[in-house]
Design a protein around this motif. Structure first.
Motif, PDB file in Angstrom:
ATOM      1  N   ALA A   1       0.707  -1.191   0.066  1.00  0.00           N
ATOM      2  CA  ALA A   1       0.043   0.021   0.004  1.00  0.00           C
ATOM      3  C   ALA A   1       0.720   1.327   0.065  1.00  0.00           C
ATOM      4  O   ALA A   1       0.717   2.357  -0.618  1.00  0.00           O
ATOM      5  CB  ALA A   1      -1.064   0.210   1.127  1.00  0.00           C
ATOM      6  N   VAL A   2       2.081   1.132   0.855  1.00  0.00           N
ATOM      7  CA  VAL A   2       2.818   2.319   0.806  1.00  0.00           C
ATOM      8  C   VAL A   2       3.652   2.751  -0.619  1.00  0.00           C
ATOM      9  O   VAL A   2       3.396   3.698  -0.846  1.00  0.00           O
ATOM     10  CB  VAL A   2       4.157   2.254   1.778  1.00  0.00           C
ATOM     11  CG1 VAL A   2       5.045   3.392   1.826  1.00  0.00           C
ATOM     12  CG2 VAL A   2       3.438   2.022   3.342  1.00  0.00           C
ATOM     13  N   THR A   3       3.751   1.489  -1.270  1.00  0.00           N
ATOM     14  CA  THR A   3       4.292   1.478  -2.590  1.00  0.00           C
ATOM     15  C   THR A   3       3.482   2.350  -3.570  1.00  0.00           C
ATOM     16  O   THR A   3       3.742   3.099  -4.362  1.00  0.00           O
ATOM     17  CB  THR A   3       4.969   0.223  -2.941  1.00  0.00           C
ATOM     18  OG1 THR A   3       5.913  -0.495  -2.097  1.00  0.00           O
ATOM     19  CG2 THR A   3       5.414   0.230  -4.451  1.00  0.00           C
ATOM     20  N   VAL A   4       2.374   1.781  -3.681  1.00  0.00           N
ATOM     21  CA  VAL A   4       1.265   2.198  -4.602  1.00  0.00           C
ATOM     22  C   VAL A   4       1.009   3.688  -4.376  1.00  0.00           C
ATOM     23  O   VAL A   4       0.895   4.464  -5.100  1.00  0.00           O
ATOM     24  CB  VAL A   4       0.024   1.324  -4.533  1.00  0.00           C
ATOM     25  CG1 VAL A   4      -1.138   1.972  -5.538  1.00  0.00           C
ATOM     26  CG2 VAL A   4       0.209  -0.149  -5.014  1.00  0.00           C
ATOM     27  N   ASN A   5       0.856   4.021  -2.764  1.00  0.00           N
ATOM     28  CA  ASN A   5       0.553   5.358  -2.532  1.00  0.00           C
ATOM     29  C   ASN A   5       1.611   6.298  -2.571  1.00  0.00           C
ATOM     30  O   ASN A   5       1.318   7.469  -2.526  1.00  0.00           O
ATOM     31  CB  ASN A   5       0.262   5.355  -1.089  1.00  0.00           C
ATOM     32  CG  ASN A   5      -1.256   5.357  -0.625  1.00  0.00           C
ATOM     33  OD1 ASN A   5      -1.803   4.883   0.378  1.00  0.00           O
ATOM     34  ND2 ASN A   5      -1.987   5.780  -1.766  1.00  0.00           N
ATOM     35  N   SER A   6       2.727   5.888  -3.053  1.00  0.00           N
ATOM     36  CA  SER A   6       3.943   6.844  -3.237  1.00  0.00           C
ATOM     37  C   SER A   6       3.413   7.688  -4.584  1.00  0.00           C
ATOM     38  O   SER A   6       4.092   8.708  -4.835  1.00  0.00           O
ATOM     39  CB  SER A   6       5.266   6.069  -3.678  1.00  0.00           C
ATOM     40  OG  SER A   6       5.201   5.258  -4.768  1.00  0.00           O
ATOM     41  N   GLY A   7       2.656   6.923  -5.473  1.00  0.00           N
ATOM     42  CA  GLY A   7       2.315   7.966  -6.770  1.00  0.00           C
ATOM     43  C   GLY A   7       0.741   8.021  -7.000  1.00  0.00           C
ATOM     44  O   GLY A   7       0.204   8.376  -7.862  1.00  0.00           O
ATOM     45  N   CYS A   8      -0.191   7.456  -5.991  1.00  0.00           N
ATOM     46  CA  CYS A   8      -1.550   7.435  -6.363  1.00  0.00           C
ATOM     47  C   CYS A   8      -2.111   8.231  -5.118  1.00  0.00           C
ATOM     48  O   CYS A   8      -1.926   7.463  -3.823  1.00  0.00           O
ATOM     49  CB  CYS A   8      -1.955   5.677  -6.105  1.00  0.00           C
ATOM     50  SG  CYS A   8      -3.768   5.638  -6.461  1.00  0.00           S
ATOM     51  N   PRO A   9      -2.832   9.203  -5.131  1.00  0.00           N
ATOM     52  CA  PRO A   9      -3.521   9.836  -4.077  1.00  0.00           C
ATOM     53  C   PRO A   9      -4.649   9.198  -3.418  1.00  0.00           C
ATOM     54  O   PRO A   9      -5.195   9.754  -2.467  1.00  0.00           O
ATOM     55  CB  PRO A   9      -3.908  11.245  -4.823  1.00  0.00           C
ATOM     56  CG  PRO A   9      -4.232  10.605  -6.000  1.00  0.00           C
ATOM     57  CD  PRO A   9      -3.184   9.529  -6.445  1.00  0.00           C
ATOM     58  N   GLN A  10      -5.105   7.984  -3.924  1.00  0.00           N
ATOM     59  CA  GLN A  10      -6.351   7.361  -3.303  1.00  0.00           C
ATOM     60  C   GLN A  10      -5.911   6.787  -2.088  1.00  0.00           C
ATOM     61  O   GLN A  10      -4.937   6.429  -1.720  1.00  0.00           O
ATOM     62  CB  GLN A  10      -6.572   6.160  -4.268  1.00  0.00           C
ATOM     63  CG  GLN A  10      -7.937   5.700  -4.044  1.00  0.00           C
ATOM     64  CD  GLN A  10      -8.437   5.034  -5.219  1.00  0.00           C
ATOM     65  OE1 GLN A  10      -8.355   5.095  -6.195  1.00  0.00           O
ATOM     66  NE2 GLN A  10      -9.488   3.747  -4.884  1.00  0.00           N
ATOM     67  N   ASP A  11      -7.045   6.907  -0.884  1.00  0.00           N
ATOM     68  CA  ASP A  11      -6.828   6.247   0.373  1.00  0.00           C
ATOM     69  C   ASP A  11      -6.693   4.802   0.244  1.00  0.00           C
ATOM     70  O   ASP A  11      -7.847   4.225  -0.078  1.00  0.00           O
ATOM     71  CB  ASP A  11      -7.975   6.809   1.322  1.00  0.00           C
ATOM     72  CG  ASP A  11      -7.727   6.370   2.486  1.00  0.00           C
ATOM     73  OD1 ASP A  11      -7.042   5.545   3.010  1.00  0.00           O
ATOM     74  OD2 ASP A  11      -8.840   6.451   3.490  1.00  0.00           O
TER      75      ASP A  11
END
Length: 136
Positions: A70-80
């Motif tokens: 989740a941290v990896t994807v959230n590095s470029g994705c603004p979605q919660d």
């Protein structure tokens, strides 16, 4: 696959035939066929009014899995991407960096990122660098 999800951010599958259906918007679904079947041939047998477009050569699927997924994807994705906001089975069209993606949460610690083939090097590199940063 006989059923399509009818609510936002939902999926149906994977089914016995290897297909997963993701709700992308009103009257729009993405069918992922892991078994190599031909969904368009199956759609040709449907008598209800519909439109189907084959995009199998346009998309690339990238798996992101592990404790820092989740941290990896959230590095470029603004979605919660908390489990409360984006539970297992949730799917949505969103962005990763500067690329449009379709994001599917396949387990608590894994995601499938679908992107256009022409953006796949960019998306993979962004995710690889983010995973490296998350590991440190």
């Amino acid at each position: 696959m006989r059923n399509l999800p009818r609510k936002p951010r939902k999926r149906v599958g994977p089914a016995k035939d290897g297909r997963t259906a993701l709700w992308l918007g009103p009257d729009e679904w993405l069918i992922i066929d892991e078994a190599g079947n031909d969904p368009l041939a199956d759609c040709a047998k449907v008598t209800a009014l519909h439109s189907a477009v084959g995009i199998s050569h346009r998309n690339v699927g990238i798996s992101v899995a592990g404790p820092a997924a989740a941290v990896t994807v959230n590095s470029g994705c603004p979605q919660d991407l908390s489990l409360e906001a984006f539970p297992v089975g949730a799917a949505s069209r969103t962005i990763l960096g500067k690329s449009e993606i379709v994001l599917l949460r396949t387990a608590e610690d894994s995601f499938r990122v679908e992107c256009w083939r022409s953006f796949s090097d960019y998306v993979f590199t962004l995710l690889s660098e983010a995973a490296s940063d998350a590991a440190n």
